[in-house]
Design a protein around this motif. Structure first.
Motif, mmCIF file in Angstrom:
data_model
loop_
_atom_site.group_PDB
_atom_site.id
_atom_site.type_symbol
_atom_site.label_atom_id
_atom_site.label_comp_id
_atom_site.label_asym_id
_atom_site.label_seq_id
_atom_site.Cartn_x
_atom_site.Cartn_y
_atom_site.Cartn_z
ATOM 1 N N PRO A 108 10.928 -4.901 -7.845
ATOM 2 C CA PRO A 108 9.631 -4.868 -8.506
ATOM 3 C C PRO A 108 8.857 -3.586 -8.207
ATOM 4 O O PRO A 108 9.236 -2.814 -7.332
ATOM 5 C CB PRO A 108 8.923 -6.068 -7.874
ATOM 6 N N HIS A 109 7.789 -3.385 -8.959
ATOM 7 C CA HIS A 109 6.821 -2.330 -8.642
ATOM 8 C C HIS A 109 5.635 -2.988 -7.936
ATOM 9 O O HIS A 109 5.303 -4.118 -8.243
ATOM 10 C CB HIS A 109 6.300 -1.673 -9.924
ATOM 11 N N TYR A 110 5.027 -2.247 -7.018
ATOM 12 C CA TYR A 110 3.841 -2.759 -6.343
ATOM 13 C C TYR A 110 2.652 -1.839 -6.561
ATOM 14 O O TYR A 110 2.811 -0.626 -6.744
ATOM 15 C CB TYR A 110 4.079 -2.902 -4.839
ATOM 16 N N LEU A 111 1.479 -2.464 -6.509
ATOM 17 C CA LEU A 111 0.227 -1.712 -6.582
ATOM 18 C C LEU A 111 -0.500 -1.897 -5.256
ATOM 19 O O LEU A 111 -0.550 -3.014 -4.735
ATOM 20 C CB LEU A 111 -0.632 -2.258 -7.729
ATOM 21 N N VAL A 112 -1.015 -0.817 -4.704
ATOM 22 C CA VAL A 112 -1.843 -0.932 -3.504
ATOM 23 C C VAL A 112 -3.189 -0.281 -3.780
ATOM 24 O O VAL A 112 -3.257 0.888 -4.145
ATOM 25 C CB VAL A 112 -1.193 -0.256 -2.282
ATOM 26 N N CYS A 113 -4.236 -1.071 -3.658
ATOM 27 C CA CYS A 113 -5.585 -0.517 -3.768
ATOM 28 C C CYS A 113 -6.027 -0.153 -2.351
ATOM 29 O O CYS A 113 -6.117 -1.006 -1.471
ATOM 30 C CB CYS A 113 -6.527 -1.547 -4.385
ATOM 31 N N ASN A 114 -6.289 1.129 -2.162
ATOM 32 C CA ASN A 114 -6.616 1.629 -0.836
ATOM 33 C C ASN A 114 -8.108 1.460 -0.558
ATOM 34 O O ASN A 114 -8.939 2.208 -1.067
ATOM 35 C CB ASN A 114 -6.202 3.108 -0.733
ATOM 36 N N ALA A 115 -8.432 0.434 0.203
ATOM 37 C CA ALA A 115 -9.829 0.178 0.575
ATOM 38 C C ALA A 115 -9.966 0.281 2.092
ATOM 39 O O ALA A 115 -10.721 -0.452 2.721
ATOM 40 C CB ALA A 115 -10.257 -1.200 0.079
ATOM 41 N N LEU A 138 2.385 -7.660 -8.626
ATOM 42 C CA LEU A 138 1.648 -7.986 -7.410
ATOM 43 C C LEU A 138 0.921 -6.742 -6.912
ATOM 44 O O LEU A 138 1.503 -5.662 -6.822
ATOM 45 C CB LEU A 138 2.618 -8.506 -6.336
ATOM 46 N N GLY A 139 -0.347 -6.936 -6.626
ATOM 47 C CA GLY A 139 -1.149 -5.848 -6.071
ATOM 48 C C GLY A 139 -1.698 -6.262 -4.722
ATOM 49 O O GLY A 139 -1.932 -7.447 -4.459
ATOM 50 N N PHE A 140 -1.878 -5.296 -3.848
ATOM 51 C CA PHE A 140 -2.476 -5.544 -2.540
ATOM 52 C C PHE A 140 -3.768 -4.748 -2.439
ATOM 53 O O PHE A 140 -3.826 -3.616 -2.902
ATOM 54 C CB PHE A 140 -1.538 -5.090 -1.420
ATOM 55 N N VAL A 141 -4.770 -5.357 -1.858
ATOM 56 C CA VAL A 141 -5.940 -4.575 -1.465
ATOM 57 C C VAL A 141 -5.871 -4.460 0.046
ATOM 58 O O VAL A 141 -5.889 -5.480 0.747
ATOM 59 C CB VAL A 141 -7.270 -5.234 -1.863
ATOM 60 N N GLU A 150 -1.299 6.908 2.866
ATOM 61 C CA GLU A 150 -0.602 5.983 1.962
ATOM 62 C C GLU A 150 0.704 5.424 2.511
ATOM 63 O O GLU A 150 1.030 4.264 2.246
ATOM 64 C CB GLU A 150 -0.393 6.633 0.590
ATOM 65 N N THR A 151 1.463 6.190 3.270
ATOM 66 C CA THR A 151 2.711 5.611 3.800
ATOM 67 C C THR A 151 2.433 4.738 5.026
ATOM 68 O O THR A 151 3.161 3.785 5.294
ATOM 69 C CB THR A 151 3.741 6.699 4.159
ATOM 70 N N ALA A 152 1.367 5.054 5.760
ATOM 71 C CA ALA A 152 0.984 4.212 6.900
ATOM 72 C C ALA A 152 0.518 2.839 6.407
ATOM 73 O O ALA A 152 0.771 1.822 7.058
ATOM 74 C CB ALA A 152 -0.117 4.880 7.721
ATOM 75 N N ILE A 153 -0.143 2.811 5.259
ATOM 76 C CA ILE A 153 -0.557 1.529 4.656
ATOM 77 C C ILE A 153 0.659 0.644 4.461
ATOM 78 O O ILE A 153 0.622 -0.545 4.762
ATOM 79 C CB ILE A 153 -1.213 1.732 3.269
ATOM 80 N N PHE A 154 1.736 1.217 3.952
ATOM 81 C CA PHE A 154 2.932 0.399 3.703
ATOM 82 C C PHE A 154 3.404 -0.219 5.006
ATOM 83 O O PHE A 154 3.669 -1.423 5.082
ATOM 84 C CB PHE A 154 4.073 1.238 3.105
ATOM 85 N N ALA A 155 3.557 0.623 6.037
ATOM 86 C CA ALA A 155 4.047 0.134 7.324
ATOM 87 C C ALA A 155 3.131 -0.980 7.829
ATOM 88 O O ALA A 155 3.599 -2.004 8.332
ATOM 89 C CB ALA A 155 4.129 1.277 8.329
ATOM 90 N N SER A 156 1.827 -0.788 7.687
ATOM 91 C CA SER A 156 0.877 -1.767 8.192
ATOM 92 C C SER A 156 1.005 -3.087 7.434
ATOM 93 O O SER A 156 1.067 -4.160 8.042
ATOM 94 C CB SER A 156 -0.542 -1.207 8.070
ATOM 95 N N VAL A 213 -0.328 3.796 -5.378
ATOM 96 C CA VAL A 213 -1.444 3.699 -4.435
ATOM 97 C C VAL A 213 -2.633 4.429 -5.034
ATOM 98 O O VAL A 213 -2.533 5.608 -5.380
ATOM 99 C CB VAL A 213 -1.125 4.368 -3.079
ATOM 100 N N ASN A 214 -3.724 3.722 -5.185
ATOM 101 C CA ASN A 214 -4.950 4.371 -5.642
ATOM 102 C C ASN A 214 -6.139 3.890 -4.824
ATOM 103 O O ASN A 214 -6.185 2.746 -4.368
ATOM 104 C CB ASN A 214 -5.231 4.078 -7.120
ATOM 105 N N ASN A 215 -7.091 4.780 -4.697
ATOM 106 C CA ASN A 215 -8.344 4.485 -4.026
ATOM 107 C C ASN A 215 -9.183 3.525 -4.899
ATOM 108 O O ASN A 215 -9.036 3.499 -6.126
ATOM 109 C CB ASN A 215 -9.070 5.819 -3.801
ATOM 110 N N VAL A 216 -10.081 2.777 -4.272
ATOM 111 C CA VAL A 216 -10.969 1.850 -4.987
ATOM 112 C C VAL A 216 -11.726 2.573 -6.101
ATOM 113 O O VAL A 216 -11.748 2.135 -7.260
ATOM 114 C CB VAL A 216 -11.989 1.224 -4.004
ATOM 115 N N GLU A 217 -12.341 3.696 -5.745
ATOM 116 C CA GLU A 217 -13.169 4.407 -6.724
ATOM 117 C C GLU A 217 -12.314 4.940 -7.874
ATOM 118 O O GLU A 217 -12.727 4.893 -9.034
ATOM 119 C CB GLU A 217 -13.918 5.564 -6.031
ATOM 120 N N THR A 218 -11.123 5.446 -7.564
ATOM 121 C CA THR A 218 -10.227 5.909 -8.628
ATOM 122 C C THR A 218 -9.996 4.776 -9.622
ATOM 123 O O THR A 218 -10.081 4.955 -10.840
ATOM 124 C CB THR A 218 -8.863 6.327 -8.045
ATOM 125 N N LEU A 219 -9.688 3.601 -9.082
ATOM 126 C CA LEU A 219 -9.338 2.470 -9.942
ATOM 127 C C LEU A 219 -10.499 2.049 -10.832
ATOM 128 O O LEU A 219 -10.311 1.822 -12.028
ATOM 129 C CB LEU A 219 -8.847 1.295 -9.080
#
Ligand SMILES: Cc1cc2nc3c(=O)[nH]c(=O)nc-3n(C[C@H](O)[C@H](O)[C@H](O)COP(=O)(O)O)c2cc1C
Ligand code: SF4
Ligand code: SF4
Ligand code: SF4
Ligand code: FES
Ligand code: FES
Lengths: 618, 292
Positions: A285-292, A328-331, A384-390, A417-423
């Motif tokens: 799958p593809h994943y979305l991560v909203c970076n907050a 599936l998206g993650f915040v 952004e890659t640290a978010i994945f590990a976390s 991976v996109n920032n909240v404001e970007t989104l």
């Protein structure tokens, strides 16, 4: 795996706390998907971070018994789980009182008297990180904290009380008396927080000579009930998603590309290109991560959106998921944002309940859902890659790129991976069309931008302006430097940004403008310093931030940030100047050139600019 | 098991041309820049790189300049791409290597790390110019009879953790804990090894590049001033304890076995052993019991 677990037994509270996260159904689901022990462990590993949160929230620390139980249930090696727990500042692996007061010691609060506040707190309650026995409050301790993202009401503090349930509250414009009450009496004695829109001066009264620009991203903040899906829809909510689905995924990406929107998380990467790259990946799958994660000192814009208009983030993520093929998206939200977390979670639950998230979003024929992951006090997890590990349940350590997240991201899959404001910019792009959006702002910087104005200004807060406004105009909107003071410098972009002098504030706050001026917009931090600031001490705080928040993986940053801080301390004391300035440059150069990630690479930016542009330390 | 062996038996890989310091070099697809440098005969210093461990590229000693890259690139992990232009010896690479050595030298005891002294000279590193700064100095951990852990010598290359965990041993007795300068290799809650999952395979010792992990025999002899590698002999043999037949290299000094290693380049073991092969010599020599 054939793991060995510690002997210590968990308490009943710890078992119950874990039961909530690892509800039998969750584990059963994991079992169903299992194809062997190691596989099962991998399936469950992402529950490690929420499980640690559950233990910390219930009993106030991660005990050997609690950790052992957690490891048995998730099949995670105890040494690894301990390694993860000790990575995060919010997790404590030694028994402490259940009530903790985090007093911000960071840049903005520093300009607003945090130094004296911390001294007074220490005088009353004794050294940080230990029970406040000195004041007879054995049930509490305090600790200095990095930026809490409450900079518009600096100095700020956050109080966290473990229990069932745990309680959290923030303290605005904290005085010693406020902290004292919080330490002695706990969250219930803390004054109620002002509403989210209090951080947006533009929602309250017009600024400048009747030239208040139209709010686009913040239009709903203060106008809608942030918890009400119906109110959101009554104010134009979900029109953008309908427009997106009407045009189809390819056209959505084309509009985003045409809008010339670039990322607002700091790296200014073209959003359309990233979306295209993810959409085109054959792997699923593809994943979305909203970076907050928003932890750059002086940044609080994403908090305002999440608190004041959380459904807009959900709608924007749904559009992004629809366009790029993510179901599936993650915040990933920083751990120190209790209200933003609760508003977001309430909104997601409501949206799911009403069919705006789930297997068939709004009956439009596609699936999308959102999971919230709470950080635990680690600035680096915004990388952004640290978010994945976390999220995956590992230490939040960045990794080398390539491969890039669009190819190999969360759980090894293509990830946007996109920032909240970007989104949230995607909503006006869908409603107005990409070209119309691109017409706002300047040729090189399209749209509007949220600036976090703080420090020595009359009215600190988040300001939304079309790209093109100058720094001077922005400072004027915030009421300028208080009477009797004069502007010394402005820190743009946060601790990883750089300083501009008071005579340089006619710079246009556009990507091209700041680039030409040799500075950066970073995450939108505009921190004004007046002539009363003690610049060397301020620089030491920047250096301390980098030392504290380095993940510790690579030598240039792990040791370099320590040597940088030591040299600054020596320079502040006043000896060996030339030698130490050269040392700073040498260390700065290796951090910039040879560190793994953007953290180490930018750890010397602000200090270098203070030396070279402001003539500090000489 | 490690995937490395699978790749070596896979179909022949296509060749990639890269430029190293101005010369064209042909290497198989999937090679690292370091592989290409080795093929070219260019020496690049490495510390965290291990021939039997997936690179974590943490030390940054091996950095090189790659055209069109904003920052330097770790040669030990970055894969070659066709037409890549690599420079290994420039003002930037020399500065970064010197600084990595200085930063490590100023914070870690590198006295038993092979080759580091030589590189320090080569790059003009002067760890003393940082004055009295923070270091990782701490007491040696002696909590079992087989090996000691002197984390004052640890450069945090992650190799022991990877050897103990996913890459070889799957025991996961040790992991990286803490953050920033406070990062340490540790068991859960820093319990002593006998209380941890450790099975004393010694595979962590085999990959440690600094001597932070050391046989008790070697540690004791060094403390007594009797350790002398110049008079030691190495004898290759096969482990007698079980049917697997791992290769052993016995290091002897004055007819006494002082340490046991296993060659990294044997496909059967890649340098890894179990407690019997690694420490069984103490039985042979009746030097007393093994594990508590
Ligand atoms: C040390 C570090 C911290 C970061 N923290 C954040 C953060 O808190 N929020 C964020 O959106 N991006 C952060 N970023 C940038 C992200 O890596 C990434 O570029 C961004 O989330 C991409 O989204 P965008 O393209 O929408 O800006 C950070 C980067 C680094 C190197
Ligand atoms: S640069 Fe710093 S934060 Fe980034 S990987 Fe290296 S040590 Fe970690
Ligand atoms: S001796 Fe073996 S089991 Fe023990 S820590 Fe080292 S690698 Fe792990
Ligand atoms: S103990 Fe040795 S192998 Fe382990 S991280 Fe430290 S230096 Fe590397
Ligand atoms: S809240 Fe203190 S600096 Fe941001
Ligand atoms: S040897 Fe390449 S980064 Fe350490």
């Amino acid at each position: 795996m054939d793991l060995r677990f510690p002997q210590a037994e968990p308490t009943l509270s710890e078992v119950q706390a874990l039961d909530v996260v690892l509800a039998p159904s969750t584990v059963a689901e994991g079992w169903q998907r299992q194809h062997g022990g190691a596989h099962r462990a991998r399936e469950l590993r992402h529950l490690l971070l929420p499980s640690l949160h559950a233990l910390q929230a219930r009993v106030g620390w991660i005990s050997p018994g609690g950790l052992g139980e957690l490891c048995r249930r998730l099949d995670v090696p105890p040494a690894e789980a301990y390694g993860v727990a000790t990575f995060y500042a919010m997790f404590i692996t030694e028994q402490r009182p259940t009530r903790v007061v985090h007093v911000c010691a960071d840049l903005v609060c520093h300009t607003r008297g945090a130094g004296a506040l911390l001294d007074a707190v220490e005088a009353e309650f004794g050294a940080p990180d230990q029970a406040c026995d000195q004041a007879g409050v054995g049930t509490a301790f305090w600790k200095p904290s990095p930026c809490l993202g409450l900079c518009e009401r600096a100095p700020a503090a956050l109080i966290v009380e473990a229990g069932d349930p745990a309680h959290e509250a923030v303290i605005s414009m904290a005085t010693v008396a406020d902290i004292s009450v919080a330490v002695r009496q706990g969250t219930h004695a803390v004054a109620a927080e002002a509403p989210p829109e209090a951080a947006v001066p533009q929602t309250v009264s017009p600024f400048g000579a009747g030239t208040t620009p139209e709010l686009v991203l913040l239009a709903r903040v203060g106008k809608v009930d942030p918890l009400s899906l119906d109110d959101f829809r009554a104010h134009g909510g979900y029109l953008a998603l309908r427009a997106a689905v009407a045009m189809g995924p390819t056209a959505v990406i084309r509009e985003v590309t045409d809008s010339q929107l670039v990322g607002r998380g700091g790296a200014a990467f073209p959003a359309g290109r990233k979306w295209q790259a993810v959409a085109g990946q054959p792997a699923r799958p593809h994943y979305l991560v909203c970076n907050a994660d928003e932890s750059e000192p002086g940044t609080f814009k994403d908090r305002v959106i999440l608190e004041g208009d959380p459904y807009s983030v959900i709608e924007a993520m749904t559009i992004a998921g629809y366009a790029t093929g993510c179901e599936l998206g993650f915040v990933y939200i920083r751990g120190e944002y209790p209200r933003a977390l609760s508003h977001l979670q309430i909104a997601i639950d409501a949206a799911r309940h009403r069919g705006f998230l789930g297997p068939d979003v709004m009956g439009l024929g596609f699936a999308f859902d959102i999971q919230v992951v709470r950080g635990a006090g680690a600035y680096i997890c915004g990388e952004e890659t640290a978010i994945f590990a976390s999220i995956e349940g590992y230490r939040g350590e960045p990794r080398s790129k390539p491969p890039y997240p669009v190819e190999v991201g969360l759980f090894g899959k293509p990830t946007l991976v996109n920032n909240v404001e970007t989104l949230v910019n995607v909503l006006p792009i869908m409603l107005r069309g990409g070209p119309a959006f691109a017409a706002i702002g300047t040729t090189g910087s399209s749209g509007t931008k949220l600036f976090c104005v703080s420090g020595s200004v009359k009215t600190a807060g988040v300001y939304e302006v079309p790209f093109g406004a100058t720094l001077r105009e922005l400072l004027d909107m915030a009421g300028g430097v208080p009477a009797g003071r004069s502007l010394r410098a402005v820190l743009l972009g946060g601790a990883a940004g750089s300083f501009v002098r008071a005579d340089e504030i006619d710079v246009a706050l556009t990507f091209e403008g700041v680039r030409a001026a040799g500075t950066t917009l970073g995450s939108g931090v505009v921190l004004a310093l007046d002539d009363s600031v003690d610049l060397p001490t301020f620089l030491r705080r920047i250096a301390a931030f980098f030392r504290d928040e380095s993940c510790g993986q690579c030598v240039p940053c792990r040791v370099g940030t320590v040597r940088q801080e030591e040299a600054l301390v020596r320079l502040t004391v006043g000896s060996r100047q030339a030698h130490d300035i050269q040392l700073l440059r040498d260390v700065g150069e290796v951090m910039r050139d040879a560190s793994i990630c953007g953290f180490g690479q930018s750890a010397w930016n602000a200090i270098e600019s203070a030396i070279d542009r402001l003539g500090a330390l000489t | 098991m490690n995937t490395r062996q699978e790749t070596s038996v896979a179909a022949p890989r296509r060749a990639v041309m890269v430029q190293i310091d101005g010369d064209e070099v042909k290497v198989p697809e999937g090679s690292t820049i370091l592989d290409a440098c080795t093929a070219h005969g260019t020496a690049v210093p490495t510390l965290c790189y291990g021939e039997t461990i997936d690179p974590v590229n943490a030390c940054r000693l091996c950095v090189v300049e790659v055209e069109n890259n904003r920052v330097l690139v770790p040669s030990c992990s970055r894969k070659v791409e066709p037409g890549m232009v690599v420079k290994t010896d420039t003002a930037r690479t020399r500065h970064s290597r010197k600084m990595v050595l200085e930063l490590l030298g100023s914070s870690v005891d590198l006295s038993t790390a092979p080759r580091v002294g030589e590189w320090m000279q080569q790059y003009g590193a002067d760890p003393t110019r940082y004055g009295v700064g923070a270091t990782v100095a701490q007491p040696v951990k002696i909590d079992n009879e087989l090996y000691v852990r002197d984390y004052a010598k640890c450069i945090l290359c992650y190799k022991c953790v990877d050897a103990c965990g996913t890459e070889w041993q799957n025991t996961f007795a040790i992991a990286v804990s803490g953050r920033g300068f406070d990062v340490r290799i540790s068991t859960e809650f820093d319990v002593e090894l006998p209380e941890s999952a450790c099975v004393y395979c010694g595979n962590c010792i085999a990959v440690c590049p600094t001597g932070a992990l050391m046989f008790t025999t070697e540690y004791d002899m060094r403390s007594a001033g009797t350790w002398d590698e110049s008079v030691q002999q190495q004898t290759d043999t096969v482990c007698p304890y079980c049917g697997v037949g791992c290769n052993l290299t016995l290091h002897t000094q004055d007819n006494t076995i002082v340490k046991v290693t296993s060659p990294f380049d044997r496909s059967l073991t890649s340098g890894n052993l179990c407690i019997k092969g690694r420490f069984g010599f103490q039985h042979v020599q009746s030097r007393g019991d093994t594990v508590r």
